[in-house]
Scaffold this active site. Structure first.
Site, PDB file in Angstrom:
ATOM      1  CG  HIS A  76      -0.492  -0.157   2.642  1.00 31.62           C
ATOM      2  ND1 HIS A  76       0.230   1.561   3.269  1.00 31.62           N
ATOM      3  CD2 HIS A  76       0.031  -0.840   3.439  1.00 31.62           C
ATOM      4  CE1 HIS A  76       0.457   0.967   4.125  1.00 31.62           C
ATOM      5  NE2 HIS A  76       0.513  -0.151   4.326  1.00 31.62           N
ATOM      6  CG  ASP A  78      -2.239   4.369   2.740  1.00 33.58           C
ATOM      7  OD1 ASP A  78      -2.486   3.337   2.255  1.00 33.58           O
ATOM      8  OD2 ASP A  78      -2.936   4.393   3.817  1.00 33.58           O
ATOM      9  CG  ASP A 106       2.861   0.092   7.910  1.00 29.36           C
ATOM     10  OD1 ASP A 106       2.387  -0.482   6.409  1.00 29.36           O
ATOM     11  OD2 ASP A 106       2.248   0.158   8.443  1.00 29.36           O
ATOM     12  CD  GLU A 139      -2.967  -1.265   5.272  1.00 32.59           C
ATOM     13  OE1 GLU A 139      -2.938  -3.144   5.638  1.00 32.59           O
ATOM     14  OE2 GLU A 139      -2.654  -0.219   5.182  1.00 32.59           O
ATOM     15  CD  GLU A 140      -1.883   2.415   8.020  1.00 32.69           C
ATOM     16  OE1 GLU A 140      -2.440   1.748   8.280  1.00 32.69           O
ATOM     17  OE2 GLU A 140      -0.827   2.050   7.184  1.00 32.69           O
ATOM     18  CG  ASP A 163       2.118  -4.039   5.079  1.00 32.02           C
ATOM     19  OD1 ASP A 163       2.106  -3.369   5.938  1.00 32.02           O
ATOM     20  OD2 ASP A 163       0.517  -3.556   4.789  1.00 32.02           O
ATOM     21  CG  HIS A 344       0.121   2.506  12.507  1.00 31.91           C
ATOM     22  ND1 HIS A 344      -0.842   2.058  12.781  1.00 31.91           N
ATOM     23  CD2 HIS A 344       1.047   2.064  11.562  1.00 31.91           C
ATOM     24  CE1 HIS A 344      -0.956   1.637  11.511  1.00 31.91           C
ATOM     25  NE2 HIS A 344       0.057   1.393  10.659  1.00 31.91           N
TER      26      HIS A 344
END
Length: 370
Positions: A76, A78, A106, A139-140, A163, A344
């Site tokens: 992904h 984003d 990520d 995705e997030e 991922d 994150h």
């Protein structure tokens, strides 16, 4: 064959192109040109129009030079917040941000690995079957890009998602389904000092409902959590409305159905007990996936790891990923570890060795399938 210096430089470049969720457009344009320059046919679908992003998903194809089944690599584009203005630094062969943002490994570490492997294939005329690439948006926060892929453009029945935070060699073969549960309790306002008995406290109703619930770790496959409670403004009014946002997850769809039904029943019972009203919304965000450890896709990754000296191991995940959505759309998929550590967070980091090994693994999977 993997060019260490090049993949590091490309990764550093990628993370400095801002791509927060729903604003992936600049990165999508950049990576589309990269893929075209390698020789892939690139298509951007209309998912962005459906979910409110400034671009769609990037789907790309490289024709095979051998007659083999097509395979898909998925990542992904984003990143979570704070992810604007990322300034990567390298210390002792580990890549960090400057501490004011996330790093963006990520999931741009996965993208870097796929792109580097494709470059090596073309530069060295390595024989391969058809290869498809899907770089998703949004995705997030809900896997919305993958949910809106133009699946008519994908021929692969086998997919490798890059991922997961495990070391290269990790093969995630189980991922949970997730339900979102939102509820609004509607009580009755009253003056808290003059006539509190005339009111119905939505806070009290919500507290009673939550107290009845089985929460957190339910069993080895199932979890549940109340994440948000909002309501009330002042202390001298019996609170008339409270909103609750909750979730439940399980590796078993049946267990998830049971847990969600339990939580909904607790909400209803509490409202009835206090004479309040409750509005409840539930949504299955994605289904669970379970891949047999003896499945062909698992053996392919294990063989590829063996060929390049990585230790392969299977595991399960407590979180959702595009892997869930691919499996729900008739593409047998596993999620592979790429070494993204503490995602994150401001402490997110990535070992250069893991970045290189992920690219080596992608390359070897392509060779193994061919």
């Amino acid at each position: 064959m993997i060019n260490r210096e090049r993949i590091v430089n490309e990764f550093l470049k990628y993370v400095q192109i801002d791509s927060p969720t729903k604003q992936e457009g600049n990165f999508a344009k950049f990576i589309s040109e990269e893929l075209k320059n390698i020789g892939l046919e690139v298509y951007i679908d209309d998912a962005g129009e459906k979910v409110g992003s400034d671009t769609g998903n990037v789907i790309a194809k490289l024709k095979g030079v051998k007659d083999a089944a097509p395979i898909l690599f998925s990542c992904h584009m984003d990143t979570v917040s704070p992810g604007v203005g990322i300034k990567p630094i390298i210390k002792d062969d580990v890549i960090y941000s400057d501490g004011t943002t996330i790093l963006g490994g990520d999931n741009k570490a996965g993208i870097s690995a796929v792109v580097e492997a494709l470059k090596v294939i073309k530069e060295n005329n390595i024989e391969h079957g058809p290869i498809e690439v899907a770089f998703s948006i949004f995705e997030e926060g809900g896997l919305f890009g993958a949910k809106n892929f133009d699946y008519s453009k994908l021929e692969s029945k086998m997919g490798f998602v890059l991922d997961s935070g495990g070391d290269p060699g990790q093969i995630v073969v189980k991922g949970p389904a997730q339900d979102k549960i939102n509820a609004k309790f509607i009580g009755r306002p009253a003056h808290a000092g003059v006539a509190p008995e005339e009111g119905i406290s939505a806070i009290q109703v919500a507290a009673a409902a939550i107290t009845k619930m089985n929460l957190l770790r339910i069993d080895e496959e199932t979890t549940a959590n109340i994440g948000v409670i909002q309501g009330g403004q002042v202390t001298n009014i019996v609170c008339p409305e409270v909103e609750i946002k909750a979730e439940a997850r399980s590796l078993s769809n049946e267990k998830l159905d049971k847990q969600t039904a339990h939580m909904v029943e607790c909400l209803k019972e509490a409202a009835e007990e206090f004479g309040a009203k409750v509005e409840i919304e539930t949504e299955r965000m994605y289904g669970a996936f379970v891949i047999d450890e003896d499945a062909e896709i698992v053996h392919i990754v294990q063989k590829a790891c063996e060929n390049i000296g990585l230790k392969a191991f299977t595991s399960s995940s407590g979180g959702g990923s595009d892997t869930n959505i691919l499996n729900g759309n008739s593409i047998t998929a596993v999620n592979l570890g790429i070494g993204e550590k503490k995602p994150h967070t401001l402490e997110e980091h990535l070992k250069i060795e893991d970045l290189v090994n992920t690219a080596r693994l992608v390359l070897e999977i392509i060779k193994t399938v061919a």
